[in-house]
Design an enzyme around this catalytic site. Sequence first.
Site, PDB file in Angstrom:
ATOM      1  N   ASP A 141      10.498  -5.337   8.528  1.00 25.23           N
ATOM      2  CA  ASP A 141       9.471  -5.191   9.565  1.00 25.23           C
ATOM      3  C   ASP A 141       9.342  -6.574  10.211  1.00 25.23           C
ATOM      4  O   ASP A 141      10.283  -7.383  10.129  1.00 25.23           O
ATOM      5  CB  ASP A 141       8.161  -4.689   8.942  1.00 25.23           C
ATOM      6  CG  ASP A 141       7.161  -4.210   9.995  1.00 25.23           C
ATOM      7  OD1 ASP A 141       7.357  -3.120  10.546  1.00 25.23           O
ATOM      8  OD2 ASP A 141       6.187  -4.927  10.285  1.00 25.23           O
ATOM      9  N   ALA A 201       4.458   4.076   3.114  1.00 26.57           N
ATOM     10  CA  ALA A 201       3.976   2.864   2.435  1.00 26.57           C
ATOM     11  C   ALA A 201       4.124   1.692   3.402  1.00 26.57           C
ATOM     12  O   ALA A 201       4.723   1.833   4.478  1.00 26.57           O
ATOM     13  CB  ALA A 201       4.786   2.600   1.177  1.00 26.57           C
ATOM     14  N   LYS A 202       3.586   0.564   3.061  1.00 27.40           N
ATOM     15  CA  LYS A 202       3.800  -0.670   3.839  1.00 27.40           C
ATOM     16  C   LYS A 202       3.440  -1.846   2.957  1.00 27.40           C
ATOM     17  O   LYS A 202       2.619  -1.707   2.047  1.00 27.40           O
ATOM     18  CB  LYS A 202       2.897  -0.681   5.078  1.00 27.40           C
ATOM     19  CG  LYS A 202       3.371  -1.615   6.167  1.00 27.40           C
ATOM     20  CD  LYS A 202       4.463  -0.949   6.973  1.00 27.40           C
ATOM     21  CE  LYS A 202       4.926  -1.779   8.124  1.00 27.40           C
ATOM     22  NZ  LYS A 202       5.796  -0.974   9.000  1.00 27.40           N
ATOM     23  N   GLY A 203       4.040  -2.982   3.232  1.00 26.58           N
ATOM     24  CA  GLY A 203       3.708  -4.159   2.442  1.00 26.58           C
ATOM     25  C   GLY A 203       3.889  -5.410   3.267  1.00 26.58           C
ATOM     26  O   GLY A 203       4.393  -5.361   4.394  1.00 26.58           O
ATOM     27  N   CYS A 210       0.861  -1.185   0.000  1.00 23.30           N
ATOM     28  CA  CYS A 210       0.000   0.000   0.000  1.00 23.30           C
ATOM     29  C   CYS A 210       0.898   1.236   0.000  1.00 23.30           C
ATOM     30  O   CYS A 210       1.762   1.380   0.856  1.00 23.30           O
ATOM     31  CB  CYS A 210      -0.911   0.007   1.230  1.00 23.30           C
ATOM     32  SG  CYS A 210      -1.900   1.511   1.346  1.00 23.30           S
TER      33      CYS A 210
END
Length: 409
Positions: free
Chosen positions: A142, A101-103, A56
């Site tokens: 992460d 952002a992050k995924g 995202c």
Amino acid sequence: MTSADSAHTYFTKAARIMDVGERIETLLMTPTRELRVQVSIELDNGEIRTFPGYRCQHDNARGPMKGGLRYHPDVSSEEIHGLASLMTWKTAVVNLPFGGAKGGIAVDPGTLSLKELERLTRKFVDQMHEVIGPTRDIPGPDVNTNPQVMAWVMDQYSKYHGHSPAVVTGKPVELYGSRGRDSATARGLLVVCRQILQDVGLPMKGMRFAVQGFGNVGSHVARLFHDAGGVLVAVSDVNGGITNPRGIDVPGLFEHVRRNGTVKGFGGGEACDSNAVLVADCDVLVPSAMGGVIDKHLAKDVRARIVLEGANAPCTPEADAVFEERGVLVVPDILANAGGVTVSYFEWVQNLQHVTWDEERVNTELERIMSEAYEKVGQISRSRKLPLRTSAYVLAIGRVGKATVLRGI
Ligand code: NAD
């Protein structure tokens, strides 16, 4: 409540105080792009397994988007969305030239072999390489991802786009990683811990602290806070925990974890379950595992005077309200754990400039950035009589909103 709900609640509260207006509020809340893919790999035994993967990209008004990759069974599009928006506010609080952002992939990496994990990571990069990049979106580590995973991301992306170390951060130091990245989040937490202790008149020496999670963030918190004079009174990981009001032997604990892979079973204290650590009698609680672990019921039982959010979104908004009522000070994730993304920024800068900083420079710059952010948030908190979390959002929304308007909608 998901991370997205929490982020939305905190954002809306601050945006209403700032009176940014409905149009800008909607604009700042809506992600720029959401990618959902099916990552299919062949297992070592010849079976085919498929895992949902997400990226995202929330906002890029202030620069390329930045945020970690998480491998965990609970990863979902809602969670990734919430965590991506947290990254937008976090990079803005510490004033880095990045968006958010992050995924992640919904997978339990513990069930995969190293070769399967590598195939999974490379396949995921195959499916998102067109939307990430050093000037677009820069992933990092992460939960359950590490420097090795970041090295595979760099290698696979480079096969499509040429040698590109700056596409990902948190790489091994031997492969364009930054010195000091592994302990950066904990070091940033230490900087803000020192400052808030000073504000409330508690000395660092003898300060009693508890840590939930013993991964990248939690283990370095235990070591650095202990080295700075703190007394670790409770610690846990996913398997269980231990408490000892007289202080846990931190070097001994590290040796135990090295041998057994878990804090569970360490003899230097009384065994407890993972969540009992959250209600341990201490001055500072550092939740450093998963989101949503402190809800409104548990918040009533928390005995710490200060909660430093090492994890992302560990407290639900209802828990946050209980803390406010009870006068427990909460240093929010978007400020407290921003040391990691700050040193990721240094890594990106070093990669783009083809230079290497020594660890002293990394730590000095990190300390400066974290102190300035704490100061700025504190000023807003004092002048507007707001809790630290709302103040951090006010600072971040102001910066992102200004950049958005200046660039033109
Ligand atoms: P990690 O995978 O290295 O470690 C996670 C730790 O949490 C492990 O020790 C695991 O056993 C423990 N854990 C999981 N579920 C638990 C439970 N129910 N009770 C107790 N312990 C539990 O992950 P990490 O990188 O240390 O990240 C931890 C948190 O910090 C996440 O919320 C992450 O988003 C956040 N964070 C990480 C960084 C970073 O630089 N790594 C930066 C900012 C924020």
